[in-house]
Design a protein around this motif. Structure first.
Motif: not given
Length: 281
Positions: A214, A221-223, A241, A244, A246-248
Protein backbone atom coordinates in the motif's frame (compact mmCIF):
# COMPACT_ATOMS: atom_id res chain seq x y z
CA UNK A 1 -17.50 -0.34 -34.09
CA UNK A 2 -20.47 -2.03 -35.68
CA UNK A 3 -23.16 -3.37 -33.36
CA UNK A 4 -22.38 -6.92 -34.48
CA UNK A 5 -18.78 -6.72 -33.24
CA UNK A 6 -17.77 -8.09 -29.87
CA UNK A 7 -14.91 -6.87 -27.71
CA UNK A 8 -12.31 -9.61 -27.40
CA UNK A 9 -9.38 -9.62 -24.99
CA UNK A 10 -6.53 -12.15 -24.96
CA UNK A 11 -3.97 -12.32 -22.16
CA UNK A 12 -1.02 -14.71 -22.34
CA UNK A 13 -2.57 -16.32 -25.39
CA UNK A 14 -5.85 -17.15 -23.64
CA UNK A 15 -9.30 -15.66 -24.01
CA UNK A 16 -10.55 -13.49 -21.15
CA UNK A 17 -14.20 -13.09 -20.22
CA UNK A 18 -15.09 -9.38 -20.22
CA UNK A 19 -18.30 -7.45 -19.48
CA UNK A 20 -18.49 -3.96 -20.97
CA UNK A 21 -21.90 -2.72 -19.86
CA UNK A 22 -23.53 -3.54 -23.19
CA UNK A 23 -21.42 -1.14 -25.29
CA UNK A 24 -18.45 -2.41 -27.28
CA UNK A 25 -15.44 -0.21 -26.43
CA UNK A 26 -13.04 1.18 -29.01
CA UNK A 27 -10.00 3.43 -29.06
CA UNK A 28 -11.99 6.51 -30.08
CA UNK A 29 -14.28 6.22 -27.05
CA UNK A 30 -11.42 5.37 -24.68
CA UNK A 31 -9.60 8.56 -25.69
CA UNK A 32 -12.28 10.62 -23.94
CA UNK A 33 -13.70 8.10 -21.50
CA UNK A 34 -11.30 6.73 -18.85
CA UNK A 35 -10.85 2.96 -18.94
CA UNK A 36 -11.98 1.24 -15.75
CA UNK A 37 -11.00 -2.38 -15.06
CA UNK A 38 -13.14 -4.13 -12.44
CA UNK A 39 -11.86 -7.26 -10.69
CA UNK A 40 -14.13 -9.73 -8.87
CA UNK A 41 -13.67 -11.61 -5.60
CA UNK A 42 -13.11 -15.26 -4.68
CA UNK A 43 -15.13 -17.83 -6.62
CA UNK A 44 -17.00 -15.13 -8.52
CA UNK A 45 -16.80 -13.63 -12.00
CA UNK A 46 -17.42 -10.47 -14.02
CA UNK A 47 -21.21 -10.60 -13.51
CA UNK A 48 -20.94 -9.27 -9.94
CA UNK A 49 -20.38 -5.84 -11.55
CA UNK A 50 -23.46 -5.87 -13.79
CA UNK A 51 -25.21 -3.12 -11.78
CA UNK A 52 -22.14 -0.90 -12.14
CA UNK A 53 -20.76 -1.49 -15.65
CA UNK A 54 -23.89 -0.37 -17.50
CA UNK A 55 -24.05 2.82 -15.42
CA UNK A 56 -20.36 3.54 -16.01
CA UNK A 57 -20.53 3.11 -19.77
CA UNK A 58 -23.39 5.62 -19.99
CA UNK A 59 -21.70 8.17 -17.72
CA UNK A 60 -18.44 8.84 -19.46
CA UNK A 61 -16.32 5.75 -18.77
CA UNK A 62 -15.10 2.64 -20.57
CA UNK A 63 -15.72 -0.24 -18.12
CA UNK A 64 -14.16 -3.68 -18.51
CA UNK A 65 -15.15 -6.20 -15.85
CA UNK A 66 -12.74 -9.10 -16.31
CA UNK A 67 -12.87 -12.76 -15.33
CA UNK A 68 -9.66 -13.91 -13.66
CA UNK A 69 -8.14 -17.10 -15.17
CA UNK A 70 -10.29 -20.15 -14.51
CA UNK A 71 -13.32 -18.01 -13.63
CA UNK A 72 -16.42 -17.25 -15.69
CA UNK A 73 -15.52 -17.19 -19.38
CA UNK A 74 -11.76 -16.92 -18.92
CA UNK A 75 -9.64 -19.87 -19.99
CA UNK A 76 -6.84 -21.43 -17.98
CA UNK A 77 -6.44 -22.65 -14.42
CA UNK A 78 -7.06 -20.46 -11.35
CA UNK A 79 -3.87 -18.79 -10.17
CA UNK A 80 -2.48 -19.85 -6.81
CA UNK A 81 -1.54 -16.58 -5.17
CA UNK A 82 -2.41 -12.90 -5.08
CA UNK A 83 1.03 -12.13 -6.52
CA UNK A 84 0.36 -14.37 -9.53
CA UNK A 85 -3.05 -12.78 -10.05
CA UNK A 86 -1.51 -9.30 -9.87
CA UNK A 87 1.11 -10.25 -12.47
CA UNK A 88 -1.68 -11.56 -14.71
CA UNK A 89 -3.64 -8.33 -14.18
CA UNK A 90 -0.59 -6.31 -15.17
CA UNK A 91 -0.51 -8.26 -18.46
CA UNK A 92 -4.26 -7.68 -18.88
CA UNK A 93 -3.77 -3.94 -18.36
CA UNK A 94 -1.00 -3.90 -20.97
CA UNK A 95 -3.27 -5.76 -23.41
CA UNK A 96 -6.14 -3.33 -22.79
CA UNK A 97 -3.88 -0.30 -23.23
CA UNK A 98 -2.60 -1.76 -26.48
CA UNK A 99 -6.11 -2.42 -27.82
CA UNK A 100 -7.66 0.87 -26.75
CA UNK A 101 -4.65 3.13 -27.14
CA UNK A 102 -4.65 4.38 -23.54
CA UNK A 103 -1.68 4.99 -21.27
CA UNK A 104 -3.37 4.30 -17.94
CA UNK A 105 -6.46 2.76 -16.38
CA UNK A 106 -8.49 2.97 -13.18
CA UNK A 107 -8.72 -0.21 -11.10
CA UNK A 108 -11.76 -1.26 -9.07
CA UNK A 109 -11.46 -4.42 -6.99
CA UNK A 110 -13.76 -6.29 -4.64
CA UNK A 111 -12.57 -8.58 -1.84
CA UNK A 112 -9.86 -10.85 -3.29
CA UNK A 113 -9.90 -8.58 -6.33
CA UNK A 114 -9.04 -5.61 -4.13
CA UNK A 115 -5.84 -7.33 -3.01
CA UNK A 116 -4.96 -8.08 -6.63
CA UNK A 117 -5.52 -4.42 -7.56
CA UNK A 118 -3.38 -3.15 -4.67
CA UNK A 119 -0.47 -5.33 -5.75
CA UNK A 120 -0.87 -4.34 -9.41
CA UNK A 121 -1.00 -0.63 -8.56
CA UNK A 122 2.06 -0.94 -6.34
CA UNK A 123 4.05 -2.79 -9.00
CA UNK A 124 3.30 -0.40 -11.89
CA UNK A 125 2.13 2.95 -10.47
CA UNK A 126 2.50 4.81 -13.78
CA UNK A 127 -0.27 2.71 -15.35
CA UNK A 128 -2.88 3.27 -12.62
CA UNK A 129 -4.78 6.57 -12.41
CA UNK A 130 -7.15 5.66 -9.61
CA UNK A 131 -7.74 2.75 -7.24
CA UNK A 132 -11.13 1.89 -5.73
CA UNK A 133 -11.32 -0.95 -3.20
CA UNK A 134 -14.53 -2.57 -1.94
CA UNK A 135 -14.67 -5.08 0.91
CA UNK A 136 -10.93 -4.92 1.43
CA UNK A 137 -8.51 -5.46 4.33
CA UNK A 138 -4.81 -5.73 5.07
CA UNK A 139 -5.28 -9.50 5.37
CA UNK A 140 -8.11 -11.93 4.66
CA UNK A 141 -8.05 -14.97 6.98
CA UNK A 142 -10.57 -17.68 6.11
CA UNK A 143 -12.70 -19.59 8.62
CA UNK A 144 -11.63 -23.28 8.85
CA UNK A 145 -15.19 -24.51 8.21
CA UNK A 146 -15.34 -22.53 4.98
CA UNK A 147 -11.89 -23.65 3.86
CA UNK A 148 -12.72 -27.28 4.59
CA UNK A 149 -15.99 -27.13 2.67
CA UNK A 150 -14.27 -25.44 -0.27
CA UNK A 151 -11.53 -28.08 -0.31
CA UNK A 152 -14.21 -30.79 -0.62
CA UNK A 153 -16.19 -28.77 -3.22
CA UNK A 154 -19.22 -28.91 -0.94
CA UNK A 155 -22.31 -26.75 -1.39
CA UNK A 156 -21.68 -25.55 2.16
CA UNK A 157 -18.89 -23.29 0.86
CA UNK A 158 -21.16 -21.14 -1.37
CA UNK A 159 -23.79 -21.18 1.36
CA UNK A 160 -21.38 -19.91 4.02
CA UNK A 161 -19.90 -17.27 1.71
CA UNK A 162 -23.40 -16.07 0.89
CA UNK A 163 -24.63 -16.04 4.50
CA UNK A 164 -21.56 -14.23 5.81
CA UNK A 165 -21.25 -12.03 2.75
CA UNK A 166 -24.61 -10.26 3.03
CA UNK A 167 -25.94 -7.79 5.54
CA UNK A 168 -29.16 -8.08 7.51
CA UNK A 169 -31.41 -6.56 4.84
CA UNK A 170 -30.51 -9.27 2.35
CA UNK A 171 -31.43 -11.94 4.90
CA UNK A 172 -35.00 -10.65 5.15
CA UNK A 173 -35.52 -10.71 1.38
CA UNK A 174 -34.81 -7.02 0.76
CA UNK A 175 -33.49 -6.51 -2.76
CA UNK A 176 -33.06 -3.26 -4.73
CA UNK A 177 -34.26 -5.18 -7.79
CA UNK A 178 -37.84 -6.38 -7.08
CA UNK A 179 -38.58 -10.01 -7.81
CA UNK A 180 -35.03 -11.30 -7.40
CA UNK A 181 -33.67 -13.36 -4.51
CA UNK A 182 -30.29 -11.95 -3.55
CA UNK A 183 -29.10 -14.87 -1.42
CA UNK A 184 -30.26 -17.49 -3.90
CA UNK A 185 -28.56 -15.66 -6.73
CA UNK A 186 -25.30 -15.49 -4.80
CA UNK A 187 -25.31 -19.23 -4.05
CA UNK A 188 -26.09 -19.98 -7.71
CA UNK A 189 -23.20 -17.79 -8.88
CA UNK A 190 -20.70 -19.44 -6.56
CA UNK A 191 -21.98 -22.92 -7.47
CA UNK A 192 -21.03 -22.23 -11.07
CA UNK A 193 -17.34 -22.10 -10.17
CA UNK A 194 -15.41 -25.15 -11.34
CA UNK A 195 -14.23 -27.64 -8.73
CA UNK A 196 -11.22 -26.31 -6.87
CA UNK A 197 -11.66 -22.68 -7.84
CA UNK A 198 -13.16 -21.45 -4.58
CA UNK A 199 -10.59 -23.34 -2.55
CA UNK A 200 -7.72 -21.95 -4.65
CA UNK A 201 -9.03 -18.41 -4.23
CA UNK A 202 -9.62 -18.71 -0.49
CA UNK A 203 -6.16 -20.22 -0.04
CA UNK A 204 -4.64 -17.28 -1.88
CA UNK A 205 -6.54 -14.84 0.34
CA UNK A 206 -5.56 -16.65 3.53
CA UNK A 207 -1.88 -16.67 2.56
CA UNK A 208 -1.73 -13.02 1.52
CA UNK A 209 0.21 -10.50 3.56
CA UNK A 210 -0.03 -6.90 2.39
CA UNK A 211 3.41 -5.98 3.64
CA UNK A 212 4.36 -2.57 2.28
CA UNK A 213 2.43 -2.77 -0.98
CA UNK A 214 0.00 0.00 0.00
CA UNK A 215 2.90 2.38 0.68
CA UNK A 216 4.05 1.97 -2.94
CA UNK A 217 0.65 2.98 -4.36
CA UNK A 218 0.99 6.51 -5.74
CA UNK A 219 -2.47 7.16 -7.17
CA UNK A 220 -5.47 8.38 -5.14
CA UNK A 221 -7.38 5.57 -3.42
CA UNK A 222 -11.00 5.23 -2.36
CA UNK A 223 -11.97 2.48 0.09
CA UNK A 224 -15.66 1.55 0.33
CA UNK A 225 -16.62 -0.14 3.60
CA UNK A 226 -19.85 -1.95 4.46
CA UNK A 227 -20.96 -1.38 8.05
CA UNK A 228 -22.25 -4.98 8.32
CA UNK A 229 -19.38 -6.65 6.46
CA UNK A 230 -18.55 -9.87 8.31
CA UNK A 231 -15.91 -11.09 5.86
CA UNK A 232 -13.76 -7.96 5.87
CA UNK A 233 -15.06 -6.06 8.92
CA UNK A 234 -14.62 -2.27 9.05
CA UNK A 235 -11.92 -2.53 11.70
CA UNK A 236 -9.86 -4.84 9.47
CA UNK A 237 -9.20 -2.07 6.95
CA UNK A 238 -7.81 0.52 9.36
CA UNK A 239 -4.14 -0.43 9.07
CA UNK A 240 -4.40 -0.69 5.28
CA UNK A 241 -5.92 2.77 4.96
CA UNK A 242 -3.13 4.24 7.09
CA UNK A 243 -0.52 3.06 4.56
CA UNK A 244 -2.03 4.84 1.54
CA UNK A 245 -0.65 8.31 0.87
CA UNK A 246 -3.95 9.66 -0.54
CA UNK A 247 -7.06 7.81 0.62
CA UNK A 248 -10.77 8.59 0.95
CA UNK A 249 -13.06 6.27 2.89
CA UNK A 250 -16.77 5.79 2.14
CA UNK A 251 -18.93 4.02 4.74
CA UNK A 252 -22.15 2.33 3.57
CA UNK A 253 -24.74 1.83 6.30
CA UNK A 254 -26.69 -1.43 6.65
CA UNK A 255 -24.55 -3.09 3.98
CA UNK A 256 -22.46 -6.25 4.01
CA UNK A 257 -19.59 -7.60 1.95
CA UNK A 258 -21.59 -7.98 -1.29
CA UNK A 259 -22.25 -4.26 -1.48
CA UNK A 260 -22.37 -4.09 -5.30
CA UNK A 261 -25.69 -5.96 -5.28
CA UNK A 262 -26.88 -5.02 -1.77
CA UNK A 263 -26.73 -1.26 -2.38
CA UNK A 264 -25.83 -0.67 -6.04
CA UNK A 265 -26.96 2.96 -6.02
CA UNK A 266 -24.64 3.85 -3.13
CA UNK A 267 -21.76 1.99 -4.77
CA UNK A 268 -22.36 3.78 -8.06
CA UNK A 269 -22.38 7.10 -6.23
CA UNK A 270 -19.08 6.30 -4.53
CA UNK A 271 -17.57 5.18 -7.83
CA UNK A 272 -18.74 8.38 -9.53
CA UNK A 273 -17.00 10.57 -6.97
CA UNK A 274 -13.84 8.51 -6.95
CA UNK A 275 -13.48 8.19 -10.70
CA UNK A 276 -14.30 11.86 -11.30
CA UNK A 277 -10.95 12.68 -9.74
CA UNK A 278 -9.26 10.51 -12.33
CA UNK A 279 -11.09 12.35 -15.14
CA UNK A 280 -9.96 15.70 -13.80
CA UNK A 281 -6.28 14.83 -13.34
Amino acid sequence: MAATEVFSLDVRGQTVGVATGGVVPDAAAAADQPVVLLVHGAGMNRTVWQLQTRWLVHHGYTPLAVDLPGHGNSKGEPLGSIAEMAAWLADAIAAVCGLLGCDEVCLVGHSMGSLVCIEAAAADPDRIARLVLLGTAAGMPVHPALMGAAEQNELLAPELMTAWGHGSRAHVAANPTPGLWMLGGSVALLERADDGVIHADLSACAAYEAGRAAVRVRCPVTVIVGSEDKMTPPQAVVSLIADFADCDVVHLADTGHMMMSEDPAAVRGALAKALARARNC
